[in-house]
Design a protein around this motif. Structure first.
Motif, PDB file in Angstrom:
ATOM      1  N   LEU A 161      11.102   4.535  37.312  1.00 20.02           N
ATOM      2  CA  LEU A 161      12.342   5.189  37.720  1.00 20.02           C
ATOM      3  C   LEU A 161      12.440   5.288  39.233  1.00 20.02           C
ATOM      4  CD1 LEU A 161      12.621   8.163  35.194  1.00 20.02           C
ATOM      5  CD2 LEU A 161      14.129   6.165  35.333  1.00 20.02           C
ATOM      6  N   ASN A 162      11.296   5.222  39.895  1.00 19.61           N
ATOM      7  CA  ASN A 162      11.270   5.391  41.347  1.00 19.61           C
ATOM      8  C   ASN A 162      10.154   4.554  41.954  1.00 19.61           C
ATOM      9  OD1 ASN A 162       9.860   8.005  39.985  1.00 19.61           O
ATOM     10  ND2 ASN A 162       8.706   7.410  41.801  1.00 19.61           N
ATOM     11  N   THR A 163      10.234   4.382  43.264  1.00 17.23           N
ATOM     12  CA  THR A 163       9.191   3.659  43.978  1.00 17.23           C
ATOM     13  C   THR A 163       8.024   4.596  44.274  1.00 17.23           C
ATOM     14  OG1 THR A 163      10.213   4.196  46.094  1.00 17.23           O
ATOM     15  CG2 THR A 163      10.865   2.125  45.060  1.00 17.23           C
ATOM     16  N   SER A 164       7.016   4.052  44.911  1.00 13.00           N
ATOM     17  CA  SER A 164       5.887   4.859  45.375  1.00 13.00           C
ATOM     18  C   SER A 164       5.509   4.387  46.776  1.00 13.00           C
ATOM     19  CB  SER A 164       4.694   4.725  44.426  1.00 13.00           C
ATOM     20  OG  SER A 164       4.286   3.365  44.326  1.00 13.00           O
ATOM     21  N   GLY A 165       4.636   5.137  47.428  1.00 18.38           N
ATOM     22  CA  GLY A 165       4.207   4.788  48.777  1.00 18.38           C
ATOM     23  C   GLY A 165       4.645   5.829  49.792  1.00 18.38           C
ATOM     24  N   GLN A 166       4.091   5.749  51.002  1.00 15.04           N
ATOM     25  CA  GLN A 166       4.360   6.750  52.037  1.00 15.04           C
ATOM     26  C   GLN A 166       5.366   6.294  53.092  1.00 15.04           C
ATOM     27  OE1 GLN A 166       0.638   8.213  53.662  1.00 15.04           O
ATOM     28  NE2 GLN A 166       0.185   9.375  51.800  1.00 15.04           N
ATOM     29  N   ASP A 167       6.018   5.173  52.873  1.00 18.63           N
ATOM     30  CA  ASP A 167       6.970   4.671  53.858  1.00 18.63           C
ATOM     31  C   ASP A 167       8.301   5.419  53.896  1.00 18.63           C
ATOM     32  OD1 ASP A 167       5.185   2.752  54.755  1.00 18.63           O
ATOM     33  OD2 ASP A 167       5.923   1.203  53.389  1.00 18.63           O
ATOM     34  N   PRO A 168       8.864   5.875  52.753  1.00 16.87           N
ATOM     35  CA  PRO A 168      10.179   6.522  52.805  1.00 16.87           C
ATOM     36  C   PRO A 168      10.202   7.721  53.748  1.00 16.87           C
ATOM     37  CG  PRO A 168       9.600   6.001  50.546  1.00 16.87           C
ATOM     38  CD  PRO A 168       8.373   5.741  51.371  1.00 16.87           C
ATOM     39  N   LYS A 169      11.349   7.921  54.385  1.00 24.38           N
ATOM     40  CA  LYS A 169      11.482   9.000  55.354  1.00 24.38           C
ATOM     41  C   LYS A 169      11.184  10.356  54.729  1.00 24.38           C
ATOM     42  CE  LYS A 169      14.533  11.034  58.829  1.00 24.38           C
ATOM     43  NZ  LYS A 169      14.255  12.422  58.415  1.00 24.38           N
ATOM     44  N   VAL A 170      11.604  10.577  53.485  1.00 22.60           N
ATOM     45  CA  VAL A 170      11.364  11.878  52.864  1.00 22.60           C
ATOM     46  C   VAL A 170       9.869  12.154  52.750  1.00 22.60           C
ATOM     47  CG1 VAL A 170      11.492  10.942  50.498  1.00 22.60           C
ATOM     48  CG2 VAL A 170      11.885  13.372  50.901  1.00 22.60           C
ATOM     49  N   ILE A 171       9.086  11.120  52.451  1.00 23.13           N
ATOM     50  CA  ILE A 171       7.640  11.281  52.346  1.00 23.13           C
ATOM     51  C   ILE A 171       7.047  11.539  53.732  1.00 23.13           C
ATOM     52  CG2 ILE A 171       5.488  10.189  51.660  1.00 23.13           C
ATOM     53  CD1 ILE A 171       7.320  10.989  49.316  1.00 23.13           C
TER      54      ILE A 171
END
Length: 436
Positions: free
Chosen positions: A279-289
């Motif tokens: 349902l969603n991606t993973s990883g630490q790249d997104p701005k919210v993360i």
């Protein structure tokens, strides 16, 4: 004079306390950090909590309204979940409940219309609750087990060269013997009737640590595909048993609750080729993360280890809290910016969410999830997912977004919702209620 001064001080303290309380939006957090489902439930709970902390630290709350929260341990047990709900539902400024379990959702669905508190069940719960005219207080956002099952059958049909090529194939559902695991069965039975494949149902007793007999049946029946509807330790156990019995992992497809790091990390290379919905991606790249790392973890206030931030279930927890916060924000647009919203007002906000790509980008969720828009009739807002494949060390997407077939789902949802209402002696909402 001292007595008067003390009284005045006490009243002053009471007034400021009351004012502070009046400016707090309370988020009850049902969680399970203990028991056999803890490895999966913990990152989910951490993601929910860290997002709320980040909104307070970065934004000062929701338009000036501070977020407060309290976690209550359910152990994934329905009775404990109901106890948590009863204890937390009376807190001032209570917002919305995420039961974090289908069994708890079933129990609370009968309670929330009276208490006027919405339920968010992202990717789980009652599939028929997509029908907002029948289920005013339930929000199975982003997908249900019927949409998930439908997407998987479409994907398998495409792999075979067309849905008609599924005729004569054998598809086995290995499922958690609970309301969660049983939920996709009606949709799979309907698809089996339509396309002529043989559906084999193999329940696994919770929590799923003993599956030897189940996989002996799989070895004997030799299905073309296995669908895994598991949670927690059941998933890694299933993959280990498939490896032990020689069943190809690339013929296995899990629901989105069987496609996270805890499900495969202990199996490693043994799970290579295994597929699951996402349902969603993973990883630490997104701005919210990145914002969570900056405003929460960098200050030593993270709910769990830093390297867990951005994992599949952690990110899903953050999404759940984001949607809840945005429902409050949406409600404030109508009922008063900077005010604490009631459960009924938050319900309206949840029913009128409009998260297009521009808004998701502004929230820092670029690429993390699909745009979502709810309405009075549609309490899901988005019903597509991708397939991801484990390469032995990480997940990677192996399909484009696939949308569930509403031509099949809508009649089933309406029939199921009507039956639920009849059984409970309830009626559908009037059209005028959507405007109230």
């Amino acid at each position: 004079m001292l007595a008067v001064a003390a009284l005045a001080a006490g009243l002053s303290g009471f007034s400021s306390s009351a004012f502070a309380q009046a400016k707090e939006q309370f988020f009850p957090l049902l969680a399970y950090r203990t028991g056999p489902y803890a490895p999966n439930g913990t990152p989910w709970a951490n993601g929910k909590q860290d997002y709320l902390k980040m909104i307070n630290a970065r934004d000062g709350g929701i338009n000036g309204v501070k977020i407060t929260f309290e976690e209550c341990e359910t152990g994934y047990a329905t009775d404990r979940g109901v106890e948590c709900y009863e204890r937390l539902k009376t807190r001032p400024g209570v917002t919305i409940f995420d039961p974090q379990a289908t069994g708890i959702t079933f129990a609370l669905t009968e309670k929330v219309p009276t208490d006027k508190i919405p339920l968010i069940t992202l990717g789980y719960g009652l599939s028929v609750a997509q029908d907002g005219m029948a289920f005013k207080w339930n929000f199975p956002l982003m997908g249900s087990y019927w949409t998930g099952a439908d997407i998987l059958i479409q994907h398998l049909g495409k792999k075979e060269g067309g849905l008609d090529k599924l005729k004569g194939k054998k598809i086995t559902l290995v499922y958690h013997d609970s309301p969660f695991g049983k939920e996709p069965i009606p949709l799979l039975q309907e698809r089996a009737r339509m396309h002529g494949f043989d559906l084999q149902l193999l329940p696994v007793t919770a929590p799923g640590v003993d599956q030897k007999a189940t996989w002996l049946q799989v070895r004997q029946s030799r299905p073309d595909y296995v669908l895994l509807w598991g949670w927690g330790v059941m998933n890694s156990t299933a993959l280990k048993e498939a490896q032990a019995t020689g069943y190809p992992r690339d013929k296995m497809y899990g629901v989105w609750w069987a496609g996270a790091e805890p499900d495969v990390k202990d199996v490693g290379e043994g799970a290579k080729g295994y597929n699951a919905l996402a349902l969603n991606t993973s990883g630490q790249d997104p701005k919210v993360i990145q914002d969570i790392l900056k405003h929460v973890h960098a200050k030593g206030q993270g709910s769990g280890p830093k390297d867990e931030v951005g994992q599949v279930l952690y990110t899903r927890g953050a999404i759940i809290s984001m949607l809840s916060v945005e429902a409050v924000r949406r409600a404030q647009e109508r009922f008063g910016k900077g005010k604490v919203m009631t459960g009924e007002q938050v319900r309206w906000g949840m029913e009128n969410l409009v998260l297009d790509q521009k808004r998701l980008d502004a929230l820092g969720f670029t690429g993390v999830m699909q745009p979502l828009s709810t309405s009075c009739a549609d309490h899901m807002g988005s019903f597509s997912a991708r397939v991801q494949t484990w390469n032995g060390s990480k997940w990677s997407f192996s399909s484009d977004f696939i949308q569930a077939d509403e031509q099949i789902l809508k009649p089933m949802i309406k029939a199921g919702a009507d039956k639920y209402l009849a059984d409970k002696k309830m009626t559908r909402r009037a059209g005028a209620d959507c405007q109230s």
